[in-house]
Design a protein around this motif. Structure first.
Motif, PDB file in Angstrom:
ATOM      1  N   UNK A  24      15.474  71.955 -25.867  1.00 35.63           N
ATOM      2  CA  UNK A  24      14.912  72.712 -24.745  1.00 35.63           C
ATOM      3  C   UNK A  24      13.511  73.232 -25.075  1.00 35.63           C
ATOM      4  N   UNK A  25      13.448  74.200 -25.999  1.00 37.75           N
ATOM      5  CA  UNK A  25      12.172  74.843 -26.315  1.00 37.75           C
ATOM      6  C   UNK A  25      11.268  73.868 -27.067  1.00 37.75           C
ATOM      7  N   UNK A  26      10.086  73.590 -26.511  1.00 35.79           N
ATOM      8  CA  UNK A  26       9.157  72.657 -27.134  1.00 35.79           C
ATOM      9  C   UNK A  26       9.232  71.264 -26.557  1.00 35.79           C
ATOM     10  N   UNK A  27      10.278  70.989 -25.776  1.00 30.38           N
ATOM     11  CA  UNK A  27      10.444  69.683 -25.137  1.00 30.38           C
ATOM     12  C   UNK A  27      10.475  69.824 -23.618  1.00 30.38           C
ATOM     13  N   UNK A  28      11.294  70.759 -23.131  1.00 29.71           N
ATOM     14  CA  UNK A  28      11.417  71.003 -21.687  1.00 29.71           C
ATOM     15  C   UNK A  28      10.486  72.135 -21.251  1.00 29.71           C
ATOM     16  N   UNK A  29      10.343  73.150 -22.099  1.00 26.68           N
ATOM     17  CA  UNK A  29       9.544  74.324 -21.744  1.00 26.68           C
ATOM     18  C   UNK A  29       9.039  75.021 -22.995  1.00 26.68           C
ATOM     19  N   UNK A  30       8.178  76.017 -22.786  1.00 20.53           N
ATOM     20  CA  UNK A  30       7.680  76.823 -23.901  1.00 20.53           C
ATOM     21  C   UNK A  30       8.099  78.285 -23.784  1.00 20.53           C
ATOM     22  N   UNK A  31       9.173  78.526 -23.034  1.00 24.89           N
ATOM     23  CA  UNK A  31       9.644  79.888 -22.823  1.00 24.89           C
ATOM     24  C   UNK A  31       9.023  80.556 -21.621  1.00 24.89           C
ATOM     25  N   UNK A  32       7.898  80.025 -21.173  1.00 22.91           N
ATOM     26  CA  UNK A  32       7.189  80.582 -20.025  1.00 22.91           C
ATOM     27  C   UNK A  32       6.983  79.530 -18.941  1.00 22.91           C
ATOM     28  N   UNK A  33       6.642  78.316 -19.381  1.00 20.27           N
ATOM     29  CA  UNK A  33       6.301  77.244 -18.452  1.00 20.27           C
ATOM     30  C   UNK A  33       7.187  76.024 -18.658  1.00 20.27           C
ATOM     31  N   UNK A  34       7.600  75.416 -17.552  1.00 19.96           N
ATOM     32  CA  UNK A  34       8.284  74.126 -17.589  1.00 19.96           C
ATOM     33  C   UNK A  34       7.223  73.051 -17.789  1.00 19.96           C
ATOM     34  N   UNK A  35       7.448  72.127 -18.732  1.00 15.24           N
ATOM     35  CA  UNK A  35       6.461  71.094 -18.990  1.00 15.24           C
ATOM     36  C   UNK A  35       6.485  70.042 -17.885  1.00 15.24           C
ATOM     37  N   UNK A  36       5.334  69.646 -17.377  1.00 12.80           N
ATOM     38  CA  UNK A  36       5.272  68.640 -16.312  1.00 12.80           C
ATOM     39  C   UNK A  36       5.956  67.333 -16.724  1.00 12.80           C
ATOM     40  N   UNK A  37       6.808  66.829 -15.862  1.00 12.65           N
ATOM     41  CA  UNK A  37       7.446  65.538 -16.097  1.00 12.65           C
ATOM     42  C   UNK A  37       8.779  65.589 -16.811  1.00 12.65           C
ATOM     43  N   UNK A  38       9.074  66.707 -17.491  1.00 12.26           N
ATOM     44  CA  UNK A  38      10.308  66.769 -18.278  1.00 12.26           C
ATOM     45  C   UNK A  38      11.539  66.699 -17.381  1.00 12.26           C
ATOM     46  N   UNK A  39      11.542  67.478 -16.297  1.00 12.69           N
ATOM     47  CA  UNK A  39      12.684  67.468 -15.393  1.00 12.69           C
ATOM     48  C   UNK A  39      12.903  66.112 -14.761  1.00 12.69           C
ATOM     49  N   UNK A  40      11.810  65.449 -14.373  1.00 14.27           N
ATOM     50  CA  UNK A  40      11.929  64.117 -13.772  1.00 14.27           C
ATOM     51  C   UNK A  40      12.486  63.113 -14.775  1.00 14.27           C
ATOM     52  N   UNK A  41      12.024  63.183 -16.024  1.00 19.42           N
ATOM     53  CA  UNK A  41      12.504  62.257 -17.043  1.00 19.42           C
ATOM     54  C   UNK A  41      14.007  62.414 -17.262  1.00 19.42           C
ATOM     55  N   UNK A  42      14.465  63.646 -17.332  1.00 20.30           N
ATOM     56  CA  UNK A  42      15.890  63.894 -17.538  1.00 20.30           C
ATOM     57  C   UNK A  42      16.701  63.427 -16.331  1.00 20.30           C
ATOM     58  N   UNK A  43      16.188  63.703 -15.130  1.00 20.56           N
ATOM     59  CA  UNK A  43      16.886  63.302 -13.911  1.00 20.56           C
ATOM     60  C   UNK A  43      16.982  61.791 -13.804  1.00 20.56           C
ATOM     61  N   UNK A  44      15.890  61.094 -14.101  1.00 20.31           N
ATOM     62  CA  UNK A  44      15.886  59.641 -14.005  1.00 20.31           C
ATOM     63  C   UNK A  44      16.803  59.025 -15.044  1.00 20.31           C
ATOM     64  N   UNK A  45      16.865  59.611 -16.231  1.00 21.89           N
ATOM     65  CA  UNK A  45      17.788  59.093 -17.245  1.00 21.89           C
ATOM     66  C   UNK A  45      19.224  59.233 -16.754  1.00 21.89           C
TER      67      UNK A  45
END
Length: 282
Positions: A24-45
């Motif tokens: 999660x931390x460092x891959x999906x978000x940094x504790x404050x911001x969701x990283x662009x594209x991470x949610x889409x990548x997980x959803x598509x997988x």
């Protein structure tokens, strides 16, 4: 030594795998911001390959993590389950009960203790230690605990460390985690018990979640995604999963994504990865 492949998107290697273990931390978000594209990548997988289990060293029960991810904007459809170091740690805590414990860690980690009826005592009266982090994560450093840990080591108190992470990137600021206290205690001769990555208990829980979703799945068909060499990548290597190293600016090992540089970094640590990417993207 051959260079680790550098990929731009998860889709380049997704067909090799039937399930995803995603830090999660460092891959999906940094504790404050969701990283662009991470949610889409997980959803598509999930839509094209198989279940996605978020595997985090958060020192809290998994039940409270989805609400935190909601606030960051991660869709519930991006993952099937969450498994935390807190989940894996509760069994280690129970093994020491009803002995009294010394608590180290902030109040926000209180959910870890719900239902355990722990008798918290001062060091002089404790039989073991539970560490979820620094008491004041924004202003303290691990060295502030040296005297306390020295006295605990003299009494040979075992420590249950609820988060093996040493440091995390919190909105661009590096902050110490419970693992830093645990490492200091080990260096002083103390016994430290871990449940989170890279240790087996948390992976055992994650595999059970995958089996619930799609049945028994060979470890070679499971990809572990993470940014921590000593947690995510070491854990994947030790337990038979391929690893995708995220080496972007949001993680702990941020910076150079050059194949030769990353390969040298992994080799120096005695680790291997199936691929490296700057971010989790589809």
């Amino acid at each position: 030594m051959s260079d680790v492949p550098v990929i731009q998107s998860l889709s380049e290697i997704a067909e090799r795998y039937d399930a995803l273990l995603c830090d999660a931390w460092g891959v999906i978000h940094d504790g404050v911001n969701l990283f662009p594209g991470a949610g889409e990548a997980m959803t598509r997988f999930r839509e094209t390959r198989g279940p996605v289990v978020i595997l985090t060293n958060a020192p809290r029960p998994s039940s409270i993590i989805p609400a935190q991810l909601d606030r960051l904007g991660l869709p519930r459809g991006a993952y099937d389950a969450v498994v935390t170091s807190g989940d894996a740690t509760r069994a280690a805590i129970k093994a020491h009960l009803p002995e009294p414990a010394l608590r180290i860690g902030p109040a926000m980690d209180d959910p870890l203790y719900e239902g355990l009826e722990i008798d918290f005592r001062p060091l002089e009266e404790a039989a073991f230690i539970i560490c979820t982090g620094l008491n004041d994560e924004e202003n303290e450093e691990p060295e502030a605990y040296r005297d306390l840990l020295g006295r605990a080591a003299e009494r040979r108190l075992p420590m249950v460390c609820a988060n093996p992470d040493i440091i995390v990137n919190w909105g661009g600021r590096m902050m110490w985690c419970a693992g830093a206290i645990g490492e200091l205690y080990k260096d002083m001769g103390g016994e430290v018990i871990y449940g989170g990555k890279p240790h087996w208990p948390v992976y055992d829980l994650a595999l059970k979640e995958i089996e619930t979703k799609r049945g028994p799945t060979p470890r070679a068909r499971i990809l572990a995604v993470g940014d921590g060499l000593k947690t995510d990548i070491l854990g994947a290597n030790n337990h038979g999963f391929d690893a995708l190293l995220i080496a972007g600016e949001g993680g702990v090992h941020e910076g150079d994504k050059d194949a030769a540089a990353v390969s040298a970094q992994l080799a120096k640590a005695g680790l291997k990865a199936a691929a490296v990417a700057g971010a989790l993207q589809w």
